[in-house]
Every structure is written in structure tokens, then in C-alpha cells.
Scaffold this active site. Structure first.
Site, PDB file in Angstrom:
ATOM      1  N   LYS A 176      87.731  77.228  10.304  1.00  0.00           N
ATOM      2  CA  LYS A 176      86.904  77.611  10.226  1.00  0.00           C
ATOM      3  C   LYS A 176      87.439  78.387   8.991  1.00  0.00           C
ATOM      4  CE  LYS A 176      85.000  77.460  14.063  1.00  0.00           C
ATOM      5  NZ  LYS A 176      82.887  77.074  14.383  1.00  0.00           N
ATOM      6  N   LYS A 257      80.723  66.302  17.319  1.00  0.00           N
ATOM      7  CA  LYS A 257      80.855  66.607  18.897  1.00  0.00           C
ATOM      8  C   LYS A 257      79.204  67.370  18.973  1.00  0.00           C
ATOM      9  CE  LYS A 257      82.289  71.324  19.609  1.00  0.00           C
ATOM     10  NZ  LYS A 257      83.530  71.705  20.887  1.00  0.00           N
ATOM     11  N   LYS A 260      75.297  74.497  18.093  1.00  0.00           N
ATOM     12  CA  LYS A 260      74.559  74.744  17.752  1.00  0.00           C
ATOM     13  C   LYS A 260      74.248  74.475  16.973  1.00  0.00           C
ATOM     14  CE  LYS A 260      72.369  77.471  20.620  1.00  0.00           C
ATOM     15  NZ  LYS A 260      71.102  77.449  20.718  1.00  0.00           N
TER      16      LYS A 260
END
Length: 391
Positions: A176, A257, A260
Site C-alpha cells: 500500500k 484477485k 473493486k
């Protein structure tokens, strides 16, 4: 643990393997009180029974009651991977177990701040979606995380017992932070401690997790053990409930994977997508140049992802799905999978629309759930305050 968009690293798979060695549930995680179970039968009939016992002082603070906690980030309407990997299991767990808490993790979502109006709407849309999927507030506590301030207060206490190098080693921080131009915030670094507080605040004993969240549950376990060593046995060490559903991959890149946050709009199927959108996304799904339908995740990840989705939405095994698809080429098979997904989510999509029209109902569900959660958390947190010397 929360449902998020974190990715995979080798650390995830090694940690997941360690979890499997300690606990592996059957498909529906049953725990009837009269039969042997993968974890002990529940010691109470309802969560309210425990609350009353705690307030009367008739139940020891150190008595362990089996309890499940999990959460979902409010990113709007969940996608196919969220449903198959987590929400579907949540519905099963609330039917089989009698102390279950599910939280809309709005504080976690703030690690990537959004416009206030967008966040408010996302919270309501996520709530509508999981209710439409079958989550029943009469069978679980469904609440918004930020309405229970003890989550943040306990996170501070636990953060003061957690060393920074341990947090810096977590793979999600590295990933991140890289996505934020190496300028990760304090919240992004410490949200795994808040996750631990989410779990431990209710003395949760079991946590449904995906493989990418196993390392964070291990942190919660370590924090619980460290607290117990310092202040005496208090927290149960939570165990993982690993999903048996195959990881759902992106339709445009089957090596990662479904997410969103994927910039490719055709990569992710949302459970509220209309039939035309679902057909288009599966028609454009990346496969390969072999027309036969087979299951080989390493050699044919695209087709194998379709097989996994087909099996999950129909309840069939991988072997049964492949057998039924004999004679179809991949183009035809994509439409078979699309139709199965459409049929699965049609009633859910209709229910989401109905629920979204009644915002006051959605707000009330979350507020009522928060009151119940606070009532459960209060005596536990007060004992924590006493143990650490705050009172």
C-alpha cells in the site's frame, strides 16, 4: 478480519499454511451444541444472555465464550469475490453459531480517505448489499465500527504494546505504501493494530479470513498473548476460519484477485450488475487459445477462474462443472458461467434496490447493532482499563 483489496505475497501463503495446520473447518462450519464440532459448542443461547450475565457479575471475565467476529470495508456494493469468499460464509456462520458480530469497517476505509458524501453512501450501499445477501440482524450483531468508540480506544492501548518493526514487516504496508508513492500514513501503518482491537474487544475466538489477511490475524494473536503475559490471562487467542472457496481472480488478469480498485472496469463483477453488464464482462474475460474447458490453475488460469466461479455459484464441485462442460468451447462456456451468475444474483440485486430506497431503515439497523455491540464491549473494556491501570 475486514474484507479489503490487499494483494498476495509469498508471506501470505506461508502464513496461511501455518493456520491450516492449526484449524481447518468443514464447508459450513457447524457447531450444534449437542454434537462434536470443529470448535467447542457455544456456552450460551444468545449474545444478550451473556450481556446480562456480565452486568450481573455472574459470569467471570476470564470465561471463554466462542464468538465470531468479521468485518467488511464500505466500498459500496461488494463484488463477486467478496460474496463467494466471505459474505456467503457469513450467512452460514450466523445460522450455525450463536454469537456472531459483523462490522462495517468505516474506520479502516479511512486509511484511503474519500469524500464524506461518498463514504456515507458507501456505508449504506454496503449495508444494503450484505442484508440482501442474507445477513440477518436478528441472528448476529451488524454494526458500524465507528459507532463503538471502544474500538479506537483499545487500539491505542494495543498500539502501545506493539513494536514498529513488526508493523513495517507486514506485506500490506509495503504494497500500500508503494501505491501511495512511498508516503504511507500513520493510519495505514497501524490499521492492523486496529484490526486486532476489533477482534479482541469482544473476546472473539474465531475469525473468518482470506489467505491475504492471515498475517494480520497472526499479529492479533501475538498481541493477545503479549497482553496476557503482561497483565494475566484475559484474551482468548483467536483462531482462523479459512474459506474453502477458491480465490476469485480478475476477469482481465487471472493472475491477480478480483478487486473493486481495479482500473479495468471489465475485470470485476459487482453483485448488483445488471445481466447485460455481467454478460459483457464474462464475454471479455481473458482465457487462452485452447477451446476445451479444463481446470489447471497454473497452466490455464483464465479458464480455471471461470470454472471456480461456476462451481461456487452453483454449489457443484470443480470436477462436476468440468464434466458438465464437456463439448463446449471457451466462448460458449463463458456464457454458461455468465448465466449462472445472473441467476444467482438476480434476487439479491432486486433486494438491494429495495433496501437502498429506505435509508432510514439501513441507518437504524447499524445504530441498533452498535448499541448491542457497545453493551457487549463495555464490561470487557472496563476490565481492560482496570488491568492496565486506567482505573
Amino acid at each position: 478480519m475486514r474484507i479489503g483489496d490487499d494483494g498476495h505475497t509469498p508471506h501470505h501463503h506461508a502464513a496461511a499454511q501455518r493456520m491450516r495446520q492449526s484449524f481447518r473447518p468443514p464447508a459450513l462450519f457447524p457447531c450444534p451444541p449437542s454434537l462434536p464440532a470443529p470448535f467447542p459448542a457455544f456456552a450460551m443461547a444468545t449474545p444478550s444472555g451473556l450481556i446480562r450475565a456480565l452486568h450481573r457479575g455472574t459470569l467471570s471475565q476470564n470465561m471463554v465464550v466462542d464468538r465470531i467476529f468479521s468485518g467488511i470495508q464500505p466500498t459500496g456494493t461488494p463484488h463477486l469475490g467478496n460474496y463467494l469468499g466471505a459474505i456467503q460464509n457469513w450467512v452460514n456462520l450466523q445460522e450455525e453459531c450463536s454469537s456472531v458480530l459483523y462490522s462495517i469497517m468505516d474506520m479502516h476505509s479511512f486509511t484511503m480517505p474519500k469524500e464524506p458524501a461518498v463514504l456515507r453512501q458507501n456505508i449504506l450501499d454496503t449495508t444494503a448489499a450484505i442484508l440482501a445477501c442474507g445477513i440477518d440482524p436478528k441472528k448476529c450483531f451488524l454494526f458500524r465500527q465507528s459507532l463503538v468508540p471502544e474500538h479506537a480506544e483499545l487500539a491505542w492501548i494495543l498500539g502501545c504494546l506493539t513494536n514498529v518493526p513488526r508493523l513495517l514487516r507486514l506485506p500490506q504496508w509495503k504494497m500500500k505504501r508503494a501505491s501511495q508513492n512511498n508516503e504511507g500514513t500513520v493510519g495505514l501503518l497501524t490499521y492492523p493494530v486496529l484490526q486486532a482491537a476489533d477482534i479482541l474487544l469482544y473476546k472473539s475466538t474465531h475469525v473468518p479470513v482470506g489467505e491475504d489477511q492471515v498475517v494480520h490475524l497472526e499479529l492479533a494473536q501475538d498481541i493477545a498473548q503479549h497482553f496476557n503475559k503482561k497483565y494475566g490471562e484475559f484474551f482468548p487467542v483467536p483462531k482462523a476460519i479459512l474459506s474453502t472457496t477458491k480465490k476469485i481472480k480478475s476477469l482481465r488478469d487471472p493472475t491477480v484477485k478480483m478487486s473493486k480498485s481495479d482500473p479495468q472496469k471489465l475485470a470485476t463483477v459487482n453483485i448488483a450488475d445488471n445481466p447485460d453488464e455481467i454478460v459483457l464482462k464474462f464475454r471479455k474475460a481473458v482465457t487462452d487459445f485452447t477451446s476445451e474447458v479444463t481446470y489447471d490453475p497454473a497452466g490455464r488460469p483464465g479458464v480455471s477462474n471461470l470454472v471456480s466461479i461456476h462451481a461456487a455459484v452453483t454449489g457443484l464441485s470443480i470436477k462436476e462443472v468440468v464434466h458438465q462442460s464437456a463439448g463446449l468451447d471457451t466462448a460458449q462456456y463463458k456464457m454458461v458461467v455468465a448465466e449462472s451468475v445472473i441467476q444467482k444474483f438476480a434476487p439479491i440485486r432486486n433486494e438491494i434496490k429495495k433496501l437502498q430506497e429506505d435509508k432510514s431503515h439501513l441507518i437504524k439497523v447499524l445504530e441498533d447493532g452498535a448499541e448491542k455491540a457497545k453493551e457487549l464491549a463495555a464490561p470487557i473494556y472496563q476490565e481492560i482499563r482496570r488491568l492496565v491501570g486506567f482505573q
